[in-house]
Design a protein around this motif. Structure first.
Motif, PDB file in Angstrom:
ATOM      1  N   THR A 437      63.997  11.216  45.999  1.00  0.00           N
ATOM      2  CA  THR A 437      65.300  11.277  45.325  1.00  0.00           C
ATOM      3  C   THR A 437      66.208  10.149  45.801  1.00  0.00           C
ATOM      4  OG1 THR A 437      65.118  13.679  45.089  1.00  0.00           O
ATOM      5  CG2 THR A 437      67.315  12.712  44.870  1.00  0.00           C
ATOM      6  N   GLU A 443      64.402  13.919  39.007  1.00  0.00           N
ATOM      7  CA  GLU A 443      64.106  15.200  39.654  1.00  0.00           C
ATOM      8  C   GLU A 443      62.649  15.605  39.518  1.00  0.00           C
ATOM      9  OE1 GLU A 443      65.667  19.863  39.675  1.00  0.00           O
ATOM     10  OE2 GLU A 443      66.242  18.521  38.046  1.00  0.00           O
ATOM     11  N   ALA A 446      60.419  13.465  41.735  1.00  0.00           N
ATOM     12  CA  ALA A 446      60.662  13.753  43.143  1.00  0.00           C
ATOM     13  C   ALA A 446      60.038  15.094  43.542  1.00  0.00           C
ATOM     14  CB  ALA A 446      62.162  13.767  43.420  1.00  0.00           C
TER      15      ALA A 446
END
Length: 499
Positions: A437, A443, A446
């Motif tokens: 991140t 998102e 990650a």
């Protein structure tokens, strides 16, 4: 006491009940308890909304159960040997069912947490003796392997079915029903068990009523489990963790010293002279530490990356339960009888490693059918082969009179392995996710990067278990020949199983 005997004339006594009915009742009890350990997670958001839980206290819906469950298994297992495993099992089921009903009627945070603690006590008392009862039900090796296979399915299948059942009940009824469902099942088990499960006398409390040892191990295990589950929130380097972890270990060291010196120990240390029992527990610790990676991070991958709902994610675990059922209930006993327990243990763990490596290639834009289903099927095949062999190796190394404490030890190893494994994996996942991140990844990428680390580490845990098992069991018993079963150290092959 074993569940078979001969008459004075050498002829088998007449059967009064089917031993497979007893196996079925025990496995239903095991599955009910395992499902409850997994069913709650899916319903936590609904519980939080329904009772107004704070974010900080919500974790105690889980922890209030886990702490007494992990802490009481050894004591409950030993009590089964001393006062009778049937009595302990049915007492635990009755307490588990009654407290489940109270959980469903809970009106606030404190009452639900309190009832969950009692439920954990009941779950520990009931489950501690089940494996010992299952493993000593039959003298004939193939039937024993089939019985242990059924227990393995109940344990693994319950873990896979739990999220699905939790999603269905929460979505179509309410969160209360994840607890209500245990009450009628528990009542039926108690009524059927009173009639169908053979009564065993037990050795008597005078053979091992080590109250100080019981206090030390129960306090030590509860504190250790609490410290492990709490460390994920406060950190391993926090003052609380650095204080409580040594304290819990000091209590457990005191317990070991006590067992080495007391006349009637709660956990006879001579059991660990058995290479089979020791190796099986170490292997289980490492294997379960890895397997929790599938149940936890596999669910997160399907929901948070692939975008499945909780119900869909639960359905996604049905195939692995089906494969485990097919292998554990049918194939594993035949293969163990033909080739022996060790080859099946090694083959199963190798397949689990392959499955985790397959999951480490899962994609952000992937699909369930390509990125998750094949690996889960391989995982089910591997676990279905490895678990019955592992439990058979461990339980065959103790006498029937000590099968209760051995069963409690297996369950304790499983709980601690799962808790430590999940905590370690979570720490690495968080670190990797935060790193990606910070590097600018979105998102989904990650999260997936963190899950990849979890799957690779889980593969490493199981691979280490495979190496340890191969090293410690290299001089173990071999099959007498193709198609011949391994001799069982617990029973004499001339004993006739009767109920």
């Amino acid at each position: 006491m074993p569940y078979w005997r001969r008459t004075e004339m050498g002829q088998p006594a007449p059967r009064t009940n089917s031993p497979w009915l007893t196996i079925a009742l025990l496995c239903i009890g095991q599955m009910m308890i395992v499902i409850d350990q997994n069913i709650v997670n899916v319903a936590l958001p609904a519980v939080q909304k329904g009772l107004g839980f704070s974010e900080a206290n919500l974790v105690w819906v889980v922890n209030a159960y886990v702490i007494p469950f992990g802490g009481l298994l050894l004591l409950a297992g030993r009590l089964g040997d001393l006062i009778g495993r049937k009595t302990v099992f049915l007492t635990g089921v009755a307490l588990f069912g009654a407290s489940s009903l109270l959980c469903g009627f809970a009106a606030n945070e404190s009452s639900l947490i309190a009832f969950r603690f009692v439920q954990g006590v009941g779950g520990a008392i009931a489950s501690a003796c089940i494996l010992g009862m299952v493993a000593t039900m039959f003298a004939e090796p193939r039937q024993q392997a089939q019985a242990i296979g059924a227990y393995s399915f109940a344990s693994a299948g319950g873990g896979a079915v739990g999220p699905l059942l939790g999603g269905v009940l929460t979505q179509f009824l309410s969160w209360n029903w994840i607890f209500f469902i245990n009450a009628p099942i528990g009542a039926v088990l108690v009524l059927a068990g009173l009639r169908s499960i053979p009564k065993d006398k037990g050795q008597g409390l005078g053979k091992g009523t080590d109250f100080l040892g019981a206090a030390l191990v129960t306090a030590g295990m509860m504190l250790l489990v609490y410290t492990i589950v709490d460390a994920e929130k406060v950190g391993w380097a926090s003052a609380r963790t650095l204080l409580l972890l040594p304290l819990s270990l000091l209590l457990l060291v005191g317990f070991v010293v006590r067992q080495a010196t007391v006349a009637n120990p709660l956990l006879p240390l001579r059991l660990f002279r058995s290479r089979g029992l020791t190796a099986a527990n170490i292997v289980q610790f490492m294997m379960i530490a890895g397997m929790f990676g599938l149940l936890f991070f596999g669910t997160l991958y399907v929901q948070r990356v692939l975008g499945y709902s909780p119900l869909q994610a639960g359905l996604g675990f049905v195939p692995i339960a089906v494969v485990i059922a097919g292998v554990s209930l049918g194939l594993s006993a035949r293969l163990i009888t033909r080739f022996g327990q060790r080859p099946m243990l090694y083959s199963g763990m190798a397949l689990i490693v392959v499955a985790f490596l397959m999951l480490s290639f899962a994609r952000v834009d992937g699909t369930y059918v390509v990125d998750f289903l094949p690996a889960s099927l391989v995982m089910g095949l591997g676990f279905g082969l490895a678990a019955p062999a592992m439990m058979g190796l461990g339980m065959s190394a103790v006498t029937p009179e000590e099968s209760g404490i051995a069963s409690g030890l297996f369950n304790t190893t499983q709980q601690i392995g799962g808790a430590i494994g999940l905590t370690v994996l979570s720490a690495f996942v968080s670190s990797r996710t935060n790193s990606l991140t910070a590097a600018g990844e979105n998102e989904a990428h990650a999260l997936l990067g963190g899950y990849h680390v979890a799957f690779l580490l889980a593969a490493g845990f199981v691979l280490l278990a495979l190496v340890i098992g191969a090293a410690m069991l290299r001089t173990g018993p071999r099959p007498a020949g193709a198609g011949q079963p391994e001799q069982n150290a617990v029973t004499d092959s001339t004993d006739v199983p009767v109920l």
